[in-house]
Each structure stands twice: as C-alpha cells, then as structure tokens.
Scaffold this active site. Structure first.
Site, short mmCIF file in Angstrom:
data_model
loop_
_atom_site.label_atom_id
_atom_site.label_comp_id
_atom_site.label_asym_id
_atom_site.label_seq_id
_atom_site.Cartn_x
_atom_site.Cartn_y
_atom_site.Cartn_z
N LYS A 119 0.86 -1.19 0.00
CA LYS A 119 0.00 0.00 0.00
C LYS A 119 0.89 1.24 0.00
CE LYS A 119 -3.95 2.09 2.37
NZ LYS A 119 -4.99 1.87 3.38
N ASP A 131 -1.52 10.51 -5.98
CA ASP A 131 -0.14 10.14 -6.27
C ASP A 131 0.20 8.66 -6.05
OD1 ASP A 131 -0.21 10.03 -3.53
OD2 ASP A 131 1.06 11.80 -3.22
N ARG A 189 0.46 -5.49 3.15
CA ARG A 189 -0.74 -6.11 3.72
C ARG A 189 -0.90 -7.53 3.19
NH1 ARG A 189 -5.63 -1.78 3.34
NH2 ARG A 189 -5.65 -2.27 1.11
N ASP A 271 -16.58 0.21 -1.12
CA ASP A 271 -15.25 -0.20 -1.61
C ASP A 271 -14.33 -0.53 -0.45
OD1 ASP A 271 -15.64 2.73 -1.37
OD2 ASP A 271 -13.48 2.79 -1.60
N ASN A 272 -14.77 -0.28 0.78
CA ASN A 272 -13.96 -0.64 1.94
C ASN A 272 -14.58 -1.79 2.72
OD1 ASN A 272 -12.08 1.33 1.36
ND2 ASN A 272 -13.03 2.87 2.66
N ASP A 281 -8.85 -1.69 5.06
CA ASP A 281 -8.63 -0.27 4.78
C ASP A 281 -8.72 0.59 6.04
OD1 ASP A 281 -8.11 -0.92 2.22
OD2 ASP A 281 -9.61 0.39 1.31
#
Ligand code: AMP
Ligand code: MG
Length: 527
Positions: A119, A131, A189, A271-272, A281
């Site tokens: 990550k 970024d 992770r 999405d988490n 997350d």
C-alpha cells in the site's frame, strides 16, 4: 490472475499507469514505482511465519527492497484491482486500487493462500488525480491497528511490514491549502482476498454480467470452497444465495465485534467492505474512549455522522443491500435477497444483545428485561463521560453478593472510568447504584463463581486497545526517527485481554491534552 481477465495491455510501464477507465477486466498489470531508500522499520514476525518467511529473510537486505516494490522476486506479477463503490451513500463509479499493488499470491504451508499487497507503492490506472503514495503516520496506523485487531480475535487483513521509502510526499492534512512534506512509507498487507463489495458493483453498473459472474464464481471457489462443495460443485442460484447469506453473516459478526471493542471504522464505503468479512482499509478509524454512540473519528463525516460508532450495524445492512443489487442479475428474484437482508437485521440485534450480555459477564441475553438493562447502561454513559474500555474491566472487579451494593463499595472501583468523577452528581450516584443493583441481581441468577464471571468478562473486554492518542505518540516519535514505541505498542497489543501490569500506563483514559488534538480525536482522510 489466471482465473480472472486482465486489462489487455502487453506490458506495464509507468506510462501505462495513466488514469483510465478499465472495462471488461478485474485488474490491470502494473509495476511498483521504485523508491529511493527502502528501510524496514517494523515487522510482524507472526505474519512472516504465516508466509513461511524466516528470521534470516527478515534480516536480509533484500527484505526492504522486496516489500517496497523495488525488487520483484521470481514469479511476482504485480497488478492493481478494478472496483467501484458507493462513497458516503452515493455511487462513485470506478475507484480501484489507486495506491495498492498486489505482488502476487502464495500458497502457504499452513494458512492457505495469501495475497501480498503493497500500500503506497505508486500510481496505478486507478490513481485518478492522486499520487499512489502513503505517508508514515497513516502507514503506522494501518500497521499497528490491523495487527491489534487480529490479536483481539477480530477478522482483519494483516500487516507484514512497514518500510520507509526515503522519499517525501506532500499532504494537505487539514485540507486548508497548506500541504506539508511528509515521509513516505509502505505497508505490506496480507489477506486471502482483497475483493470488496464494490468489486461486484462496478461490472453490474456497466452491465458486464459475464465479468460479474466470473468474479462471483471465482470468489466462491477460492474463498468459500465449502459452500461449493456442499452444492455439488454447481454454480447456480442456490449457491449464490447461500454465498450472499454467508457474506451477510460474516459482515454482521464483524461489526458486532467492532462494537464490542469500541472500534469505529470511519469510512464504511462499499469499496472498503471486504467480501470475506475482514476489517479492511484502515484510514481515519478510531477507538471509543468515552462511550459516545454518535462519535466518529472522520472529519469528513462530522456533519452527517453516517459512519459513527452506533450506526455501523445499519450501514452494514445498507452496504449488503448494494451487494444484493449487484448480484441480482445472477439470481433474478428479489425476494430471497430481501429475506437475507431482513435476517441480517434480526441476527444483528440478537448478536449485539448476546455480545453485550457477555461484556457484562452474563451467560445469555434472556429477553426484554436484559435489553432494558443494557440500554439503561448506555443512557448512564450518556450522562457522564465514561471510558468504555476501563468501565468493563473495572466492572469485572466488583464483587457481587446477596447484599445491596453501596456507593462506598462501587465508587472507588468504577470512578477511574469517569473522565470527570467530580461530575457524578448525587442523582447520578443514585442512578448508577440502582443500575448496579439490578445488574447484581441479574448476574447472580447465572450462578457463576466470582472468578468465573470476571474471567469471562476479561476475555471479551480488552484491557489494551490502540487508543488514538497512543498511536499518535508512536507516530510523533517515529517521525523523529525513533521507532521504539511502534514496537512496544505492537508487543502490548499482542495480548490485549491479559493484565500485563507492567504496561498499566497504556490502559488509562485518554489524557486531556489529547481531547481535541488532531490525530488523537479527529482524523482527515488525507493519508
Ligand atoms: P479510501 O477512502 O482510502 O478507501 O480510498 C478511496 C479510493 O481512493 C480508492 O480507490 C483508493 O485507492 C484511492 N486513493 C486514496 N488515496 C490515494 C492516493 N494517495 N493515491 C491514489 N489513489 C488513492
Ligand atoms: Mg479504500
């Protein structure tokens, strides 16, 4: 990688990491962006062992290179996953791994298959305008919290390592137009699946049902093999419904566990939400200090409080509803999906009640009278700031007998859990006494020995949690190059239910200086 379609590009170069919509594929090939000076600053030896890595591997110079993405090992074919999601209740379209890169999957000797993910290893096609990087403070929070969660016995992605990249990353932490340069970091992770509810929502939104079916079938075959086995290896509606019911069950258990230990995820967007029911997350999450049902650590959510502590159960159902809509094309009848969603609500109520009973050292929730007792306690917490974690540990120390508990008996034990003990008015003292004596009578019905009761309570009520200010202290030291506090917290949080008296100073109320300090009470999504 073999089971699911990749975006059809021959190679992955930095140039190909331009943001784009990715259709007809579950992932894109990418390459981690090399970093200047990889430095390993924390490692979880247990996760290393899980991956069959040795102490020598950890000690090798290669380790930091591999787990920052500077060096790919034979067989690693990095990729970023494509998914969508609902953010704060609104469909957000394609999101995807904007700063997560999977290095590949390993079959471990004893722990099944595990995906290894970096990550903060640079841009991907899903980075949009961002970024692809991560900063030290948020990486420390993810590293420490995911390991703490595991040791609390709660499903979670794991963290193998935390490395500095040796590069600076600009971040506007307070969203006030004053970005600062922060140290870049990468967490490695580990999980058997990083698939999210949103992974299934995106193909449906695009009406790509063949891709949806591939994803669902692959997920079931890989991470729910027993369901497939019990369905004679047949992919049909029955199987899909059983799978959805299982996902609902896991989601329910997960959230009830969060409430048990006082965890607020902070960004429960679809999405988490992990399809295998893990905590995933770690962003602007937080831990309840004083019990406050409406508390959220996320500054973005202060107005609405959509993801506050007590709303998490209901949000779980809302998110499952989105998943139900996503898989509907494979089932084509709404009724059984609705039934599962209704069942979730019932299960949630029932599991919450059972969990609360256990926190209080009761064997079971025996019905409405017990529920009243639980709710009355929360009402009391609303009247005087009470540290949730300390309260339950202290309550376990109270001796319950046939005689009425007096203020003189309970106050010296419970008062450490009040933020302002002097605010305990006479009226409140009476109310607490009443509650405690109702509780005493109820607890005695279970006929547990005093030490049985306290032992049971201490198994579900942690003494040590990653209080927000503790994480912040470790971060501030680490930013000065001192990583010792990370290691210390990691060690303490490996045994959260044990007394570990030598670390008593890590099991105290949040100090007043931390009440309104950024990072200790409130966090932005900037990470
Ligand atoms: P989160 O709120 O952290 O779950 O992120 C939501 C989406 O934004 C995901 O698709 C992330 O991959 C993406 N994202 C968050 N931070 C960054 C970043 N610094 N660079 C690229 N993508 C990001
Ligand atoms: Mg996310």
């Amino acid at each position: 990688m073999r089971a699911l379609p990749a975006e059809s590009l021959v190679t992955a170069t930095a140039a190909q990491n331009n943001p784009r919509q990715v259709h007809g594929a579950a992932y894109s090939w990418v390459k981690p962006t090399p970093v200047k000076a990889p430095q390993l600053i924390a490692v979880s030896r247990r996760v290393a062992t899980m991956l069959d890595l040795t102490s020598a591997d950890i000690a090798s110079a290669e380790f930091a290179d591999v787990f920052t993405g500077n060096k790919l090992l034979a067989g690693m074919q990095p990729y970023a996953m494509c998914y969508g999601g609902h953010q704060f209740g609104r469909w957000a379209g394609q999101l995807g791994d904007g700063r997560a890169i999977n290095l590949g999957e390993v079959k471990t000797a004893r722990y099944g298959h595990k995906i290894i993910q970096l990550k903060g290893a640079g841009r991907t096609p899903y980075s949009r305008t961002a970024d692809g990087l991560a900063v030290l403070r948020s990486s420390i929070r993810e590293f420490l919290c995911s390991e703490a969660m595991y040791h609390l016995g709660i499903p979670t992605t794991r963290a193998l390592s935390l490395c500095l990249t040796g590069e600076k990353v600009p971040r506007d932490m307070f969203y006030d137009g004053r970005p600062q340069l922060e140290q870049g970091a990468i967490v490695c992770r580990v999980s058997s699946s990083f698939t999210r509810f949103g992974s299934f929502e995106l193909p449906v939104f695009r009406n790509d049902i063949p891709l949806l079916k591939k994803l669902v079938d692959h997920t079931i075959a890989t991470d729910f093999p027993d369901l497939l086995l019990n369905n004679n290896h047949c992919f049909n509606q029955t199987l899909y419904l059983k799978w959805f019911a299982e996902v609902a069950q896991r989601t329910c258990r997960l959230i009830v566990n969060w409430l048990r230990v006082g965890f607020v995820h902070g960004v429960m967007n679809t999405d988490n939400m992990s399809i295998i029911g893990e905590t995933i997350d770690y962003g602007p999450y937080g831990w309840i200090d004083n019990f406050d049902a409406n508390w959220t650590p996320n500054t973005t959510d202060l107005q609405e409080r959509r993801y506050c502590f007590a709303a998490q159960g209901e949000i779980g159902q809302w998110n499952l509803f989105q998943l139900a809509k996503a898989i509907y094309p494979l089932i084509e009848t709404a009724e059984p999906l609705n039934e599962i969603l209704n069942q979730y609500a019932e299960n949630y109520q029932q599991q919450w009640a059972q969990m609360t009973a256990e926190k209080l050292g009761l064997l079971h929730c025996k019905g409405d009278a017990d529920l009243d007792l639980f709710i009355e306690l929360e009402n009391l917490f609303a009247q005087i700031e009470t540290d949730m974690t300390l309260f339950y540990r202290q309550l376990a120390k109270l001796t319950l007998s046939a005689h009425t508990l007096t203020v003189e008996e309970w106050l010296p034990i419970l008062s450490v859990s009040f933020y302002f003990p002097e605010q305990l008015s006479d009226t409140l003292q009476v109310k607490f006494s009443q509650w405690l004596n109702c509780y005493r009578q109820r607890a005695l019905q279970d006929k547990l020995l005093p030490e049985q009761r306290s032992e049971k309570m201490n198994k579900v009520n942690p003494k040590f949690i990653l209080r927000n200010y503790l994480a912040q202290q470790a971060i501030e030291l680490a930013e000065q190059g001192d990583f010792s506090e990370i290691e210390k917290l990691q060690k303490i949080l490996q045994n959260p239910y044990q007394e570990q008296v030598e670390f008593d100073q890590y099991a105290v109320k949040r100090p007043e200086w931390a009440r309104h300090k950024a990072g200790c009470s409130m966090l932005s999504c900037s990470s």
